[in-house]
Enzyme design. Sequence first.
Site, PDB file in Angstrom:
ATOM      1  CE  LYS A 191       7.267   1.413 -13.161  1.00  0.00           C
ATOM      2  NZ  LYS A 191       6.897   0.048 -12.789  1.00  0.00           N
ATOM      3  CE  LYS A 244       6.457   1.501 -17.104  1.00  0.00           C
ATOM      4  NZ  LYS A 244       6.196   0.513 -16.113  1.00  0.00           N
TER       5      LYS A 244
HETATM    6  C1  PBG Z   1       4.770  -2.847 -12.477  1.00  0.00           C
HETATM    7  C2  PBG Z   1       4.683  -2.170 -13.805  1.00  0.00           C
HETATM    8  C3  PBG Z   1       3.892  -1.073 -14.185  1.00  0.00           C
HETATM    9  C4  PBG Z   1       4.109  -0.879 -15.547  1.00  0.00           C
HETATM   10  C5  PBG Z   1       5.036  -1.839 -15.946  1.00  0.00           C
HETATM   11  N1  PBG Z   1       5.390  -2.614 -14.859  1.00  0.00           N
HETATM   12  C6  PBG Z   1       2.909  -0.284 -13.425  1.00  0.00           C
HETATM   13  C7  PBG Z   1       3.287   0.571 -12.302  1.00  0.00           C
HETATM   14  O1  PBG Z   1       4.462   0.759 -11.982  1.00  0.00           O
HETATM   15  O2  PBG Z   1       2.352   1.052 -11.668  1.00  0.00           O
HETATM   16  C8  PBG Z   1       3.438   0.157 -16.405  1.00  0.00           C
HETATM   17  C9  PBG Z   1       3.312  -0.198 -17.844  1.00  0.00           C
HETATM   18  C10 PBG Z   1       2.314   0.592 -18.624  1.00  0.00           C
HETATM   19  O3  PBG Z   1       1.704   1.572 -18.137  1.00  0.00           O
HETATM   20  O4  PBG Z   1       2.100   0.221 -19.777  1.00  0.00           O
HETATM   21  N2  PBG Z   1       5.511  -2.185 -11.531  1.00  0.00           N
HETATM   22 ZN    ZN Z   2       5.129  -2.790  -9.378  1.00  0.00          ZN
END
Ligand code: PBG
Ligand code: ZN
Length: 322
Positions: A191, A244
């Site tokens: 991520k 992601k």
């Molecule tokens: C929570 C989370 C996020 C997303 C999914 N789970 C946001 C972040 O990490 O700030 C992003 C999903 C999206 O942008 O569609 N940690």
């Molecule tokens: Zn988070």
Amino acid sequence: MNRFRRLRKNKQIRRLVRETQLNKSDLIYPVFVAEGKNIKNPVDSMPGVYQYSVDMLDEILVQIDESQIPGLLIFGIPAHKDELGTAAYDDNGVTQQAIRRIKLNYPDLLVIADVCLCEYTSHGHCGVVCEDKILNDETLPLLSKMAVSLAKSGADIIAPSDMMDGRVAAIRNALDENGFIDTPILSYSAKFASAYYSPFRDAADSAPGFGDRRSYQMDGANGREALREIEDDISEGADMVMVKPALAYLDVLKAARDRFDLPIAAYNVSGEYTMVKAAAQLGWIDEKCIVMENLTAVKRAGADIIITYHALDAAKWLEEDK
Ligand code: PBG
Ligand code: ZN
């Protein structure tokens, strides 16, 4: 001369030799559940996406069910936030209530539960904060409690998105100790710290109150490190892993596909969705063609599972074009 055009001659021959086929069964739709009653709030930065309260959820569940995609990814937005995100692991929290409701009315829909503290903490970070630091090891027990609470509510799959080190092992342990040996973990392994998440932070009310997430989410420049993250999560017990965002990281997805044999998910995130919706609203692109091209690219790069806000539209278009 090679005559490649022989196999492009008409629609049926193109269909016959097509290498990649997007299916409804590949798609997962994210859902935002807000605490309260009678809520259907449009998310301004994500046209077509709403926050629903538990009593209004059926409106979207029926659409998911009829679209014949396997299920949804659920995010809760609690009414009260605090330093330690206690609402995240409250058995009566908004997410827990929503999951129970979904499993009662739509037992066949797969419910994937996002595990992270940022929607629940007053500072908006994904872990426990001390001064200006996000603490790793102190966060693990809270994530574990959250995972167990969500599994108890009926979540089919637990999906940690916090990016703390060691969380997959900690969550696996906690699930097993509490009798959830058969609940799989889909880890957000690679991520990246991404500007593509900003519309989501409106939708989930989870923007960090200070600083950013770069001390825990990955640097977008690091493809090899992403493979180490994935390898580590597999060794800690992840059943499925995720890359992601999706479109800006297709090379990472492809490298992960070549190296690992477990199911891989790609998250076509909020910013990727919003750019398409905005350009489509202006009439500058053809929404359906762009969405199908994007999702096919994600599948071609190696995703088995595609989490996308386009899922309901894409399922409809796949049905129409059958
Ligand atoms: C929570 C989370 C996020 C997303 C999914 N789970 C946001 C972040 O990490 O700030 C992003 C999903 C999206 O942008 O569609 N940690
Ligand atoms: Zn988070």
